[in-house]
Design an enzyme around this catalytic site. Structure first.
Site, short mmCIF file in Angstrom:
data_model
loop_
_atom_site.label_atom_id
_atom_site.label_comp_id
_atom_site.label_asym_id
_atom_site.label_seq_id
_atom_site.Cartn_x
_atom_site.Cartn_y
_atom_site.Cartn_z
N PRO A 45 31.09 84.85 -5.83
CA PRO A 45 30.14 85.08 -6.94
C PRO A 45 30.85 85.12 -8.28
O PRO A 45 32.03 85.52 -8.35
CB PRO A 45 29.53 86.45 -6.61
CG PRO A 45 30.48 87.10 -5.66
CD PRO A 45 31.20 86.02 -4.94
N ASP A 46 30.12 84.72 -9.34
CA ASP A 46 30.74 84.89 -10.65
C ASP A 46 30.47 86.33 -11.07
O ASP A 46 30.12 87.17 -10.22
CB ASP A 46 30.22 83.83 -11.64
CG ASP A 46 28.76 84.05 -12.02
OD1 ASP A 46 28.21 83.19 -12.73
OD2 ASP A 46 28.18 85.07 -11.59
N PHE A 47 30.63 86.66 -12.34
CA PHE A 47 30.50 88.06 -12.74
C PHE A 47 29.15 88.36 -13.38
O PHE A 47 28.52 89.37 -13.05
CB PHE A 47 31.63 88.42 -13.72
CG PHE A 47 32.99 88.35 -13.09
CD1 PHE A 47 33.76 87.20 -13.18
CD2 PHE A 47 33.48 89.43 -12.36
CE1 PHE A 47 35.01 87.13 -12.57
CE2 PHE A 47 34.73 89.37 -11.75
CZ PHE A 47 35.49 88.22 -11.85
N ASN A 119 40.32 82.81 -13.42
CA ASN A 119 40.02 83.15 -12.03
C ASN A 119 41.25 83.69 -11.31
O ASN A 119 42.38 83.32 -11.62
CB ASN A 119 39.46 81.92 -11.29
CG ASN A 119 38.17 81.43 -11.94
OD1 ASN A 119 37.51 82.17 -12.67
ND2 ASN A 119 37.82 80.18 -11.69
N ILE A 120 40.98 84.54 -10.32
CA ILE A 120 42.08 85.18 -9.55
C ILE A 120 42.03 84.71 -8.10
O ILE A 120 42.70 85.25 -7.24
CB ILE A 120 41.91 86.73 -9.61
CG1 ILE A 120 40.52 87.16 -9.11
CG2 ILE A 120 42.16 87.23 -11.03
CD1 ILE A 120 40.31 88.66 -9.04
N ASP A 121 41.22 83.66 -7.85
CA ASP A 121 41.03 83.22 -6.46
C ASP A 121 42.08 82.20 -6.00
O ASP A 121 42.08 81.79 -4.85
CB ASP A 121 39.61 82.64 -6.29
CG ASP A 121 39.29 81.54 -7.31
OD1 ASP A 121 38.13 81.50 -7.77
OD2 ASP A 121 40.19 80.75 -7.64
N HIS A 138 44.26 85.88 -16.31
CA HIS A 138 43.89 87.23 -15.85
C HIS A 138 44.65 87.59 -14.59
O HIS A 138 44.20 88.38 -13.77
CB HIS A 138 42.36 87.32 -15.63
CG HIS A 138 41.63 87.22 -16.93
ND1 HIS A 138 40.27 87.08 -17.01
CD2 HIS A 138 42.07 87.22 -18.23
CE1 HIS A 138 39.91 87.00 -18.30
NE2 HIS A 138 40.99 87.07 -19.05
N CYS A 149 55.32 103.15 -11.63
CA CYS A 149 56.75 102.79 -11.85
C CYS A 149 56.96 101.29 -11.82
O CYS A 149 58.09 100.80 -11.99
CB CYS A 149 57.62 103.48 -10.77
SG CYS A 149 57.40 102.77 -9.14
N GLY A 211 32.53 76.52 -16.49
CA GLY A 211 32.23 77.67 -15.64
C GLY A 211 32.64 79.01 -16.21
O GLY A 211 33.06 79.91 -15.48
N SER A 213 31.57 82.19 -19.27
CA SER A 213 30.65 82.69 -20.30
C SER A 213 31.39 82.87 -21.62
O SER A 213 30.80 83.21 -22.64
CB SER A 213 30.05 84.02 -19.85
OG SER A 213 31.11 84.98 -19.69
N GLU A 238 25.11 77.05 -19.06
CA GLU A 238 24.49 77.47 -20.32
C GLU A 238 25.46 77.20 -21.47
O GLU A 238 26.68 77.14 -21.26
CB GLU A 238 24.18 78.97 -20.27
CG GLU A 238 25.42 79.79 -19.92
CD GLU A 238 25.19 81.28 -19.79
OE1 GLU A 238 24.08 81.76 -20.10
OE2 GLU A 238 26.15 81.97 -19.38
N1 APR Z 1 28.07 75.48 -12.60
C1 APR Z 1 28.19 75.62 -13.94
N2 APR Z 1 28.23 76.83 -14.56
C2 APR Z 1 28.15 77.93 -13.77
C3 APR Z 1 28.03 77.86 -12.36
C4 APR Z 1 28.00 76.56 -11.79
N3 APR Z 1 27.88 76.39 -10.46
N4 APR Z 1 27.96 79.13 -11.88
C5 APR Z 1 28.04 79.96 -12.94
N5 APR Z 1 28.15 79.24 -14.07
C6 APR Z 1 28.33 79.72 -15.45
C7 APR Z 1 27.45 80.90 -15.82
O1 APR Z 1 26.25 80.44 -16.41
C8 APR Z 1 28.33 81.60 -16.86
O2 APR Z 1 28.17 81.02 -18.14
O3 APR Z 1 29.66 80.19 -15.50
C9 APR Z 1 29.74 81.32 -16.37
C10 APR Z 1 30.35 82.47 -15.59
O4 APR Z 1 30.55 83.53 -16.51
P1 APR Z 1 31.11 84.93 -15.99
O5 APR Z 1 30.37 85.34 -14.76
O6 APR Z 1 31.15 85.85 -17.17
O7 APR Z 1 32.61 84.60 -15.52
P2 APR Z 1 33.88 84.44 -16.44
O8 APR Z 1 33.52 83.76 -17.74
O9 APR Z 1 34.95 83.82 -15.62
O10 APR Z 1 34.28 85.98 -16.74
C11 APR Z 1 35.41 86.19 -17.54
O11 APR Z 1 35.29 88.56 -17.14
O12 APR Z 1 34.97 90.21 -15.57
C12 APR Z 1 35.91 89.57 -16.32
O13 APR Z 1 38.16 89.24 -15.82
C13 APR Z 1 36.87 88.88 -15.41
O14 APR Z 1 37.88 86.68 -15.59
C14 APR Z 1 36.65 87.40 -15.69
C15 APR Z 1 36.13 87.42 -17.11
#
Ligand code: APR
Length: 280
Positions: A45-47, A119-121, A138, A149, A211, A213, A238
């Site tokens: 999942p994204d965040f 990403n950390i994956d 990250h 320590c 991918g 935000s 978006e």
């Molecule tokens: N295709 C295109 N865009 C996508 C898809 C997809 N399949 N799935 C998700 N997205 C878009 C979402 O619309 C959003 O704009 O990817 C973006 C994901 O944003 P976040 O969930 O905020 O992830 P990220 O930008 O990587 O977060 C940044 O926040 O929590 C911290 O350290 C963490 O590295 C992370 C950082």
């Protein structure tokens, strides 16, 4: 966006014009910037996506607020929520997506200057992008150490702790501090490698952002370092950040896996890309 606006480098603000730019051999130094959105189709999942994002699904960990799970001061008091989640996020059980393979294809074609990922994956590495081409802004799960320590903690003991959902503690005599993977928590500094490479986008002749935000700084500032006149292509569900504000920004809004397939097809690389992903 007014597609008809003439731009200095691209013939138009379309995917086809980016593909032509690439096929005319004008892009040898592509900088790619990615976030969790490129791994969602791998099952991670994204965040911040409204329903499916991690932060919308952490209620079961009764956190004061979702991002606390990655907050260093919260972790110091209560590491359990992070370790409950770490098992799900730990690399090794996910397959790279075709978007990861697309980045590897750019590298194979000698066009990748650098990949900046949040990403950390570790899926970029698993897709075959060499480590020295990747800035893991990250951090990653690749190493772990004591937060007090900073002594390194053995990988095998870490894998065991993650698997058994135990909280590992420092082995140093008299320390016993909490051990944490070297992923960057809120409140921690980004790795030195990020700052060393931060000005690289200024050397790019094309920038591809996918991918993310662009809601977390200082990573979010990277696209601004691209010189005026260097095309910036956003492949994302978006519009984000300042993308779209420049006359040669190109926004390809939608799923990134279909976006990279469209770009690959326009470049005449689709078969090669599908084959590469097939082998991953
Ligand atoms: N295709 C295109 N865009 C996508 C898809 C997809 N399949 N799935 C998700 N997205 C878009 C979402 O619309 C959003 O704009 O990817 C973006 C994901 O944003 P976040 O969930 O905020 O992830 P990220 O930008 O990587 O977060 C940044 O926040 O929590 C911290 O350290 C963490 O590295 C992370 C950082």
């Amino acid at each position: 966006l007014d597609e008809s606006t003439p731009t200095q480098t691209l013939e138009s603000r379309t995917l086809e014009s980016v593909a032509k730019f690439i096929n005319d051999g004008k892009s040898k130094r592509i900088v790619v910037m990615t976030g969790a959105g490129i791994s969602t189709s791998a099952g991670i999942p994204d965040f911040r996506s409204p329903d499916t994002g991690l932060y919308a699904n952490l209620a079961r960990l009764d956190l004061p607020y979702a991002e606390a799970v990655f907050d260093i001061s919260y972790f110091r008091n209560n590491p359990l929520p992070f370790y409950a989640l770490a098992q799900e996020l730990y690399p090794g059980k996910y397959r790279p997506t075709i978007t990861h393979s697309f980045i590897r294809l750019l590298y194979q074609k000698g066009m990748l200057l650098k990949l900046f990922t949040q990403n950390i994956d570790c899926l970029e590495r698993e897709a075959g992008v060499p480590g020295d081409m990747i800035v893991e802004a990250h951090g990653s799960f690749a190493r772990q150490s004591c937060i007090e320590c900073h002594t390194a903690y053995p990988d095998d003991l870490m894998h065991k702790a993650i698997h058994e959902k135990e909280v590992p503690h420092c082995l140093q005599k008299g320390c016993g501090g909490l051990v944490k993977p070297e992923i960057v928590f809120f409140g921690e500094q980004l790795p030195e490698e990020f700052f060393r490479n931060r000005t690289l986008p200024a050397m790019a002749d094309l920038c591809i952002i996918m991918g993310t935000s662009l809601s977390v700084h200082p990573f979010a500032i990277l696209p601004q370092y691209c010189e005026e006149g260097v095309p910036r292509l956003l492949i994302n569900q978006e519009q984000v950040g300042t993308l779209g504000s420049r006359s040669d920004d190109v926004l390809l809004l939608g799923d990134c896996d279909s976006g990279v397939r469209k770009l690959a097809e326009a470049c005449g690389w689709l078969e090669e890309l599908e084959q590469l992903w097939e082998e991953t």
